[in-house]
Motif scaffolding. Structure first.
Motif, short mmCIF file in Angstrom:
data_model
loop_
_atom_site.label_atom_id
_atom_site.label_comp_id
_atom_site.label_asym_id
_atom_site.label_seq_id
_atom_site.Cartn_x
_atom_site.Cartn_y
_atom_site.Cartn_z
N VAL A 173 0.92 -1.03 0.07
CA VAL A 173 0.14 -0.04 0.11
C VAL A 173 0.89 1.26 0.21
CG1 VAL A 173 -0.12 0.08 2.56
CG2 VAL A 173 -1.90 1.32 1.13
N PHE A 178 -1.95 6.93 1.62
CA PHE A 178 -2.87 6.74 2.51
C PHE A 178 -2.42 6.72 4.05
CE2 PHE A 178 -4.14 4.59 -1.21
CZ PHE A 178 -5.63 4.99 -1.26
N PRO A 240 -8.39 8.87 -0.11
CA PRO A 240 -7.60 8.88 0.96
C PRO A 240 -8.13 9.81 2.08
CG PRO A 240 -6.23 9.33 -0.99
CD PRO A 240 -7.72 9.34 -1.60
N GLU A 264 -5.42 -0.11 2.50
CA GLU A 264 -5.64 1.15 2.42
C GLU A 264 -6.04 1.94 3.73
OE1 GLU A 264 -5.80 1.54 -2.42
OE2 GLU A 264 -7.75 1.44 -1.38
N SER A 268 -4.42 4.17 6.78
CA SER A 268 -5.16 5.57 7.19
C SER A 268 -5.65 5.52 8.70
CB SER A 268 -6.32 5.59 6.13
OG SER A 268 -6.07 5.50 4.75
#
Length: 342
Positions: A173, A178, A240, A264, A268
Motif C-alpha cells: 500500500v 494513505f 484517501p 488502504e 489510514s
C-alpha cells in the motif's frame, strides 16, 4: 562486482490506465523493475501495451497469449516472463483472482440460490471454466513458480496442487497517500468497491438496518441500491481523505484474493471489518478490526461494527500497514523474479 540486470516480460489482460487495482499494481511493478535497472516489456490485450491478439472466445485467451505474446517476449530477449493470466510456459504466475478451482464456489456465490444454481448448470459457462482451469493447471507445474498474493492462496495451492512451487508476495500500500490525520468526522461506515454484489453490499445494508444511529457512505461505480441512510459516490478521487475520516470500513466480501481496501484503510488508521473469504482477513483482525465467518450474516456484521468502532486504535491499524509498504512489497517481487541478479 557489477550487478547483472535482466529483461522481464509481463503478460496481462489489460494495461489501461485507471481501469482498476490490478492494472495500477502492474504499472507500479513495471516501474519498480525499471528503477532497479531491469528492462520490462509488457504485453496486454488492451491499453497502451496492447498487441494484436484474438480475444474470442474468452476461455481460449490464455492459449492465444501463449502462442502470440510468449514467443514475442522470448524473441525480444526476455529472460523471465511473469503472467497474471494463466499462460502455459510462463516462468512466474501471479493469479490476481485466486485459484479458479476455489474462486467463488457455488456455496459462496452472492447470487440468490435459484439463479445461482441455474447459472452454474449453464453448459457454456461450465465449458468456459473447465477450459480456463486446464490452462491454469499447467501454470502450477514445475518449473513455473506461483507468486501468491495471500496466505489463503498458499494454502489453496498446497491442498490442490501439492507439487506447485509457490512464494508469498503480498501486495503493498502507498503509505504516503494513505495515512492517518485529522478528525474522524466522516462517515460512520465506509464501503468501497466497484462490484457491490461480490463485495457484500447487500449484507452491509441489512446490517445498517440493525444500526439505526449509523450512516453509510458507498464509493464505487456499480448500480446504487436505495437506502434512507446510505449515500453513494462514483468518484473515488477523495478516497484517501475518506479513509482517514471514516470511523470504520466495512468489506464483507464473498471472495477476495487479497483486498487492497483492507490495506488502504489500515494505512489510514481506520479499522476494517471484512470476511474470512478475504486473503487479507488476518491483517484486518491484527489491525484492530474483525472478520466475520459468513459474508451474508448481517447480524454478526452489525455486532462486529459496534465492537470495532468502540475500540478503534489508529496506531495499531497503521502499524500493521507499515509492514506492507508498496515499494518494499514490489521489491520482494523483483527479488523473486530476478533472483540474485536484482
Amino acid at each position: 562486482m557489477r550487478p547483472s540486470f535482466m529483461h522481464v516480460g509481463v503478460i496481462c489482460e489489460h494495461s489501461d490506465p485507471g481501469r482498476g487495482g490490478a492494472e495500477r499494481y502492474l504499472r507500479a511493478l513495471a516501474a519498480r523493475f525499471r528503477a532497479r535497472g531491469h528492462r520490462v516489456t509488457v504485453c496486454a490485450r488492451t491499453g497502451p501495451e496492447a498487441r494484436p491478439v484474438r480475444g474470442w472466445p474468452p476461455a481460449l485467451r490464455p492459449g492465444y497469449y501463449a502462442r502470440e505474446f510468449l514467443p514475442f517476449l522470448r524473441d525480444e530477449g526476455a529472460e523471465r516472463v511473469l503472467a497474471t493470466v494463466p499462460v502455459p510456459g510462463c516462468d512466474f504466475y501471479q493469479p490476481h483472482n485466486g485459484l479458479l478451482s476455489v474462486c467463488i464456489p457455488a456455496h459462496l456465490d452472492p447470487v440468490p440460490a435459484p439463479w445461482r444454481h441455474l447459472r452454474r448448470a449453464n453448459p457454456v459457462r461450465g465449458i468456459h471454466f473447465a477450459v480456463l482451469r486446464g490452462f491454469e493447471d499447467r501454470c502450477y507445474r514445475p518449473p513455473a513458480k506461483v507468486l501468491a498474493l495471500s496466505p489463503r492462496v498458499v494454502e489453496d495451492l498446497a491442498g490442490l496442487y501439492p507439487d506447485a512451487r509457490s512464494v508469498l508476495t503480498r501486495p503493498g500500500v502507498d503509505l504516503g497517500r494513505f495515512a492517518p490525520g485529522g478528525a474522524r468526522d466522516g462517515p460512520d461506515m465506509l464501503f468501497v468497491a466497484h462490484n457491490f454484489r461480490l463485495k457484500g453490499l447487500a449484507t452491509v445494508l441489512r446490517a445498517l438496518d440493525r444500526l439505526p444511529d449509523r450512516r453509510l457512505l458507498v464509493v464505487g461505480r456499480d448500480r446504487p441500491v436505495p437506502h434512507p441512510r446510505a449515500e453513494y459516490r462514483s468518484d473515488d478521487a477523495d478516497l484517501p481523505a475518506l479513509f482517514r475520516s471514516a470511523r470504520v470500513v466495512v468489506h464483507p466480501t464473498w471472495y477476495d484474493t487479497a483486498s487492497l481496501v483492507v490495506l488502504e484503510a489500515l494505512a489510514s488508521g481506520t479499522p476494517v471489518i471484512t470476511s474470512m473469504r478475504d486473503g487479507n482477513a488476518d491483517l484486518a483482525v491484527e489491525g484492530g478490526g474483525a472478520a466475520v465467518n459468513d459474508p451474508g450474516d448481517d447480524e454478526a456484521l452489525a455486532r462486529a461494527i459496534e465492537a470495532v468502532a468502540a475500540s478503534a486504535d489508529p496506531g495499531r491499524a497503521r502499524a500493521v500497514a507499515e509492514r506492507y509498504g508498496e515499494q518494499a512489497m514490489l521489491d520482494r517481487v523483483v527479488e523473486v523474479v530476478c533472483g540474485s541478479a536484482s
